[in-house]
Structures are given as C-alpha cells and as structure tokens.
Scaffold this active site. Structure first.
Site, short mmCIF file in Angstrom:
data_model
loop_
_atom_site.label_atom_id
_atom_site.label_comp_id
_atom_site.label_asym_id
_atom_site.label_seq_id
_atom_site.Cartn_x
_atom_site.Cartn_y
_atom_site.Cartn_z
N HIS B 308 0.87 -1.18 0.00
CA HIS B 308 0.00 0.00 0.00
C HIS B 308 0.91 1.23 0.00
O HIS B 308 0.62 2.20 -0.69
CB HIS B 308 -0.91 -0.03 1.23
CG HIS B 308 -1.93 1.05 1.25
ND1 HIS B 308 -2.85 1.22 0.25
CD2 HIS B 308 -2.18 2.05 2.14
CE1 HIS B 308 -3.62 2.27 0.52
NE2 HIS B 308 -3.23 2.79 1.66
N LYS B 336 2.90 3.85 -5.55
CA LYS B 336 2.49 5.23 -5.24
C LYS B 336 3.68 6.19 -5.38
O LYS B 336 3.47 7.39 -5.54
CB LYS B 336 1.92 5.30 -3.82
CG LYS B 336 0.54 4.65 -3.70
CD LYS B 336 -0.07 4.86 -2.34
CE LYS B 336 -1.45 4.20 -2.25
NZ LYS B 336 -1.38 2.72 -2.19
N PHE B 399 -8.81 4.33 4.59
CA PHE B 399 -9.15 5.18 5.72
C PHE B 399 -10.31 4.56 6.49
O PHE B 399 -11.29 4.11 5.91
CB PHE B 399 -9.60 6.56 5.23
CG PHE B 399 -8.47 7.47 4.90
CD1 PHE B 399 -7.69 8.02 5.89
CD2 PHE B 399 -8.20 7.80 3.58
CE1 PHE B 399 -6.63 8.88 5.59
CE2 PHE B 399 -7.15 8.66 3.27
CZ PHE B 399 -6.37 9.19 4.27
#
Lengths: 316, 412
Positions: B308, B336, B399
C-alpha cells in the site's frame, strides 16, 4: 442462513424490530428552500449510550451514529474479529455547516468562488477531521470499531432497488465459511441540505434517516431465503428465483405492488435510500414474529434499473 | 470444486499513461508522474503537486453528452471520464468484438466531489446555509455533486456491462475489494465474466485541501514528494486514475481462445476495528488481511509484494512489519512513488503494476528510495527487477481501517 436478531434506528424509534409496530412520525421541516414538506427523523436519543468513548462521537456523522445505535441493539456471539460486516451506505454525509467557515472566507460577494482565498485562508476554517465526516464508508468503520468486528467487509453503495445487496453478501460470507457470523444492514442520513438538494425534487414521499443492522448466522428464528438478481424482469420472475409460490406478505421498496396488498416501506419509515433494504428486512422480521398469518415475506425492490425480490420465512 | 478466475484484459487511465503497455513501460522505466497541479490553480494550497491523468475537454463533452450529466460536474469530478476510458479499454483488450451480454461490473468508487462553484453560488452567508436548491445559472442540470449511482451507471453503459452491478465505497481499499468481489462471483458460478476495477480522482480543491488539512500530504512541491519507506518521507501525494481487469472463468476463457494474463489465486479482507483516524499500531488488521489472502490462495511462494506504501510515516513502518510477519523477507515495491495515491482507484492501478510480474517477468519498483528508513528496512525493489516466485501479492488499506489483499499467480 438465518437472521437471529435485528437492531433498528428510524423515525419509528430505536430498538429491535418491534419499534416498527409504531407508525413513524413525519414532521414538517423548516426548510423553505426545498419542495419537501415532510421528513422522518429518528426520535431524540442519548448517543453516549451507544459508544465506548464519548470522544468518538466527534468523528461520527449522523449515518454513522444511526448505524452504531442500530447495531448496539444486538447481542453478539463471540469471535467478532473473524465476523463479517456488510453495510449499504449512502451519499456523503457532509453538512453545509461544516463548510460555512470556508465559504465565508472564500466567496466573492457575487457568489463566485475565490480559489486563491480558499487555499490561503478558507481551508483553515474547516475542521481537520472533516474527511472522516464525509467519507461514505464511515458508518461501516464505526460499527466495526464500536463492536469489534474484524472480518470480511463491504460498504456497498446501493441507494435504490439494490439496497438488499448487503444481506445477500453477508449470507454468502457465512454460508461459505468466510465468516462465522456476519452483520448486514444499511444506514443513511439524507436530511442535510446538500443531500436534500439532490433528492427532494419530485419526491412525493417523506425523506427519512434511518439504519438497521441484522445478525446473520447459521441459526435463528427467521430464515433468509435469498435475493434474486436485480434486472429488468417481472416481479414473478424475480420471486421465482428465491421462493416457490406467493409469499404471505409483501413489502415494497419503490413503487407499491398494485393488487398484491404490499406494505409500502416508505409509509412506515419514509424514503430511507441506502437504509431501505435493511429496514425492509427489519419490517419483514417484525411481521414474521408478530403476525401468525405471515409465514413468508417477500421484499420487492424496484427502480429504473430493474426489479429484485428477497424472501424470508419463519424457521421450523 | 470452485471455478478458477483468469484475467484476460486490462484497461488503464493513469498519470503514467493510457493502456496497459504504456503503463508497463512507464512503471518499469522508473518514471514518476508527480508534477504541479494543472486541474485548478493550487498555488495557495498546502500541497501544490499531484499525479494527474491525461484529461481533455473533448472527453468531458462526449461523456456529458452520452450520460446527460452536466459538463461542469463531469469536468470537476474527473473519475467519470477516467472510469469510462479505462473500462472501455479493458473490454476491448479482452474481446475482439462486443462484450458478452451477461458481463457484470464490480466497481470501486471514491467520494462524491463537491462542486464548489455551485455551493458558493447557492450559499447564503446570512443563514450560513443553502439559499435555494436551484442554481441561478441557467442550464445546470446536476448541481452540487454528481451522484455515485449515476457514475456507476454511466460506466456500466459505456463498457456494455448490463449484468449484475455492485458499487463498493471502501475508501482506499475499494479497487482491490472490487476485484476480489468480482472474482468471488465467478468462483461461485454467479457470473462468467466480470469487469472489475475502480475509478477515482481527488485532484480538486476540496480533495487536495482536505487531505492537506489532515496532514496526509507531503508539503514538498517536488516530483519526489511521495517517497514511501524513505527516512525523510513526509506524506503522500494525491493521484487519480482508473483501472479495470476482465475477470473470466478459466474454462470459459480457454474455450474462446483468450490470452490469460494471470490468475486470481485468492484474497482476504479485514477491518482494523481500531480507529478511523489511524491504522492499528502493530498492523493487526493488515496482518489478518494478508494471512487470509495467503490461506485462500493455498500458501503459494510469494515472489513480490506491491505494498500500500503511501509515504506517510506511520503506514509504511506498520506495513513493512506486517509483511515481514506474514510473508517473510520478500521483494517489496510501492507504485504510489510513481503514481501518487489514487485513493479508491489505487488498489486497481497497483493490481495492474503487480500483474507485470507475470506479463513482463518484472517486479514494479519504489522510486525515490535513496535513503531507507531503518524502521522500514526490507528487500526494496528500487529498479525493475526480474520476478521470481509463484505468486505476487498486492495490499490496499483504506481510511477507517478497511483492508484488502489480493494474490495473483501466473497463467496456468
């Protein structure tokens, strides 16, 4: 698959499915800018009864609070860290009040937005945790945190006819062994001006907030028989996917079932959008438990995209 | 015996290019898409860089005409255009002709985007509320925000997917979860072909503003602003995009002579049940998601983990510890660092980066990692490296504590 218990927070009250025996009280909102003249609000309750820490209330939007209040009605088995959680969730829960400070400082007198001022000054007037009030998945996350549910999950956006998907998904999780038991339900709190502006036009029924959460397991008093596909089809074709013959009672999400004596869900609890499937299941459980003539209940959901039917029956 | 799930097509609309080959070339050649924001004037915002996908006015006009949605709304809420573009590509890459008549769609989407010009126009400072529901501007059909069900319907129509539809809003775990849900339909026999993926964009004033306010975004206006696992990492960068894969029952794919790119071997999901504002400090939820994923995949030999890896101080440290506890020492990359954080679409884009292990024999890297945080010490892939193993794993943590992990294997 069985539904062992249901918790409800809706315009009829907060409690188990028996609160649905009471007709909801739809009041008149003081919102002259909207066409809507009746809404269904959950009667006042003390939110601190339902949370483990008072400070978590600051991070909860209204839909999250209602979901937690409904889920707190359930006595849960052990093993929450492996249990599933599947909720229908609605549109973002943001309230205009959360943006007022930003708009006061970032708007020209003619009503146009001043982006430079927004970056320079306006954002500082937003609450730092605003994101947690507007994220759509928050009702699921708060139920997980408050009740200690740690297994498979899904926050499913199904505001119309597909509002029953969370139940089908929960039933699959338990049946396949993915989770020992699961909570399925839905929550929505559309009574804020940002959401009303999108939904009130042409709505001839009271818009309402609400939530219902059910405990699904391999034992219980009410059997979940399944949910048909949601597609353009006749009610009978959808019904035949989950139930042989006509059910004892029908509940309608969306257009009423003409000629079949269905109970329009919105007459009981209002138009609750993403919570409608869950509240329909709660009403079905109430009928099956309180009405000796109701051995099976069909829930018919219809919208522009199709028709689906879920069925429940009183177990053995 | 449950059905096996093949991946037979890919569609990507990303800051690193459109289409799988362009994406692959960019990822493996270590390109980074982070640059000054062009979607709006962000010069006074706390974060001024993002990873933006190609986007032009003709697409806005076409999408608005096709859907009946308002052009301003389609321009601001960029996920509709990106989602339509990637979904069509995935269908075209999997099928020579039209999609099957029963094609299903499992879709992850991000938050509705507030159309601030509309809100400002309707706002009454005296009451601090909306003054009316109707805009004083003629011709605006969908004020305030696009409904997510309208976006989902538009993507389904554009892709020719009239079958079952599920829309998942699991924050940053949405993309991975959408693929896992689609794969589960095929395993159970509820569908034969499923278009699965996600679309999102937070490259707008509220998106950048709110995440900056949370302290989640790096304040540095540099291309290397997102540097996962770096000693000096200071936040993530907003990204955007859409990615879809065509999932197909393996026998069905073989029978029609489709090229199988990879197999979905398994997956797992978990909830932190801790706090909405932070991950569990020991990565308990992440560990459970990975443990469940490996068990469901039959414990294959993992040769790569696409993390992640957000570039935020807490996430990266916790995730590395969780990977080591569950998978052991394994090559790790975070896409990312090249793509920014595409939020709900991140998992779908990173699944495509993970797919490179099998289509190109290479593991996707973490770029900008010239000084590893000792607390994130691991076998980091910093340049595209030959893949070795039976399977690869991709993590997505949302989240609020929603976690999802998927395990891919090579073509059987």
């Amino acid at each position: 698959m069985f539904i062992a218990a249901v918790g409800v927070a809706c315009a009829s009250g907060v409690g188990d499915e028996r609160v649905l025996a009471q007709p909801a009280d739809f009041d008149f909102p003081s919102l002259p800018q909207f066409a809507l003249r009746r809404v269904g609000r959950v009667p006042p309750f003390d939110p601190e009864r339902f949370v483990t820490q008072r400070k978590s209330l600051k991070r909860m939007n209204r839909a999250s609070l209602l979901a937690v209040a409904a889920a707190r009605q359930l006595a849960l088995p052990d093993g929450g860290s492996e249990a599933g959680l599947f909720l229908g969730v609605g549109m973002s829960g943001g309230e205009i009040a959360l943006l007022a400070g930003l708009l006061d400082t970032s708007r020209h007198p003619d009503g146009t937005l001043d982006l430079a001022a927004m970056g320079r000054e306006g954002l500082a007037h937003l609450h730092p945790l605003l994101s947690f009030h507007v994220l759509n998945n928050m009702p699921l996350c708060h139920v997980s945190i408050e009740l200690g549910i740690g297994g498979p999950h899904a926050a499913i956006h199904a505001p119309g006819g597909e509002a029953l998907q969370a139940f089908a998904r929960g039933a699959e999780a338990v049946a396949s062994g993915e989770a020992p038991w699961a909570l399925s339900g839905g929550a929505d709190a559309p009574l804020n001006t940002l959401t009303l502006a999108l939904t009130d036009e042409d709505l001839d029924r009271p818009l309402a907030e609400g939530a219902a959460v059910a405990l699904l397991s391999d034992r219980g008093a009410i059997e979940w028989l399944g949910l048909s596909e949601h597609r353009p089809q006749s009610i009978d074709a959808a019904r035949a996917e989950v139930l042989e013959g006509e059910p004892s009672r029908w509940i309608a999400i969306g257009p009423a079932l003409a000629g079949r004596g269905a109970i329009p869900l919105h007459q009981r609890v209002g138009e609750t959008l993403a919570a409608s499937g869950a509240l329909a299941v709660a009403l079905a459980v109430h009928l099956l438990r309180s009405d000796p003539a109701a051995a099976t209940v069909g829930i018919c959901a219809q919208d522009a995209l199709g028709t689906s039917v879920a069925a429940l029956r009183r177990a053995g | 015996m449950t059905a096996r799930v093949a991946i037979t097509g890919v569609g990507i609309a990303s800051p690193l290019g459109d289409g799988y080959e362009a994406f692959a070339e960019a990822v493996l050649s270590l390109r980074c898409a982070v640059a000054p924001i062009t979607a709006f004037d962000a010069r006074t915002f706390g974060a001024t860089v993002a990873a933006e996908a190609p986007f032009d006015e003709r697409e806005v006009a076409r999408a608005a005409a096709d859907t009946g949605l308002d052009p301003l709304a389609v321009r601001i809420d960029r996920k509709l255009v990106l989602g339509v573009r990637a979904a069509r590509q995935a269908v075209e890459s999997a099928f020579a002709g039209p999609a099957p008549a029963d094609l299903a769609l499992s879709l992850g989407l991000g938050l509705e985007v507030l159309l601030l010009p509309d809100v400002a126009a309707l706002y009454d400072p005296a009451t601090r509320d909306l003054a009316a529901r109707r805009l004083p501007l003629p011709g605006r059909r969908n004020p305030l925000r696009l409904r997510l069900d309208a976006i989902a319907h538009a993507i389904a129509v554009a892709a020719g997917a009239p079958g079952r539809l599920r829309t998942l809003l699991s924050a940053c775990a949405s993309g991975t979860q959408a693929v896992l849900e689609g794969a589960a339909w095929i395993r159970r026999g509820a569908a034969r072909t499923v278009l699965a993926g996600a679309a999102d964009s937070m490259v707008n004033p509220m998106g950048v503003g709110c995440f900056s306010l949370l302290g989640a975004l790096s304040p540095r206006a540099r291309a290397d602003a997102c540097r996962p696992f770096h000693r000096d990492r200071d936040g993530t960068v907003i990204g955007e995009g859409a990615a879809f894969v065509m999932l197909e029952e393996l026998g069905h794919a073989r029978a029609r002579g489709a090229t199988v790119l990879a197999e979905v071997l398994g997956g797992g999901a978990s909830l932190d049940a801790f706090r909405v504002t932070a991950p569990h400090p020991t990565g308990e939820g992440a560990r459970r998601a990975m443990t469940r994923a490996l068990a469901s995949a039959g414990h294959p030999r993992i040769g790569y983990v696409n993390a992640h890896g957000t570039g935020t101080p807490l996430n990266d440290r916790v995730e590395i510890a969780a990977i080591h506890a569950v998978v052991g020492e394994v090559p790790i990359g975070s896409t990312k660092s090249q793509l920014g954080h595409a939020m709900a679409a991140a998992g779908a884009l990173e699944l495509c980066a993970t797919l490179l292990c099998f289509t190109h024999g290479r593991s996707a890297p973490t770029v900008h990692l010239d000084d590893v945080d000792p607390e994130c010490a691991a076998d980091h892939v910093t340049a595209a490296r030959a893949f070795s193993g039976d399977a690869a794993l991709s993590n997505s943590f949302g989240f609020g504590g929603q976690n999802a992990t998927i395990v891919l294997g090579g073509p059987p």
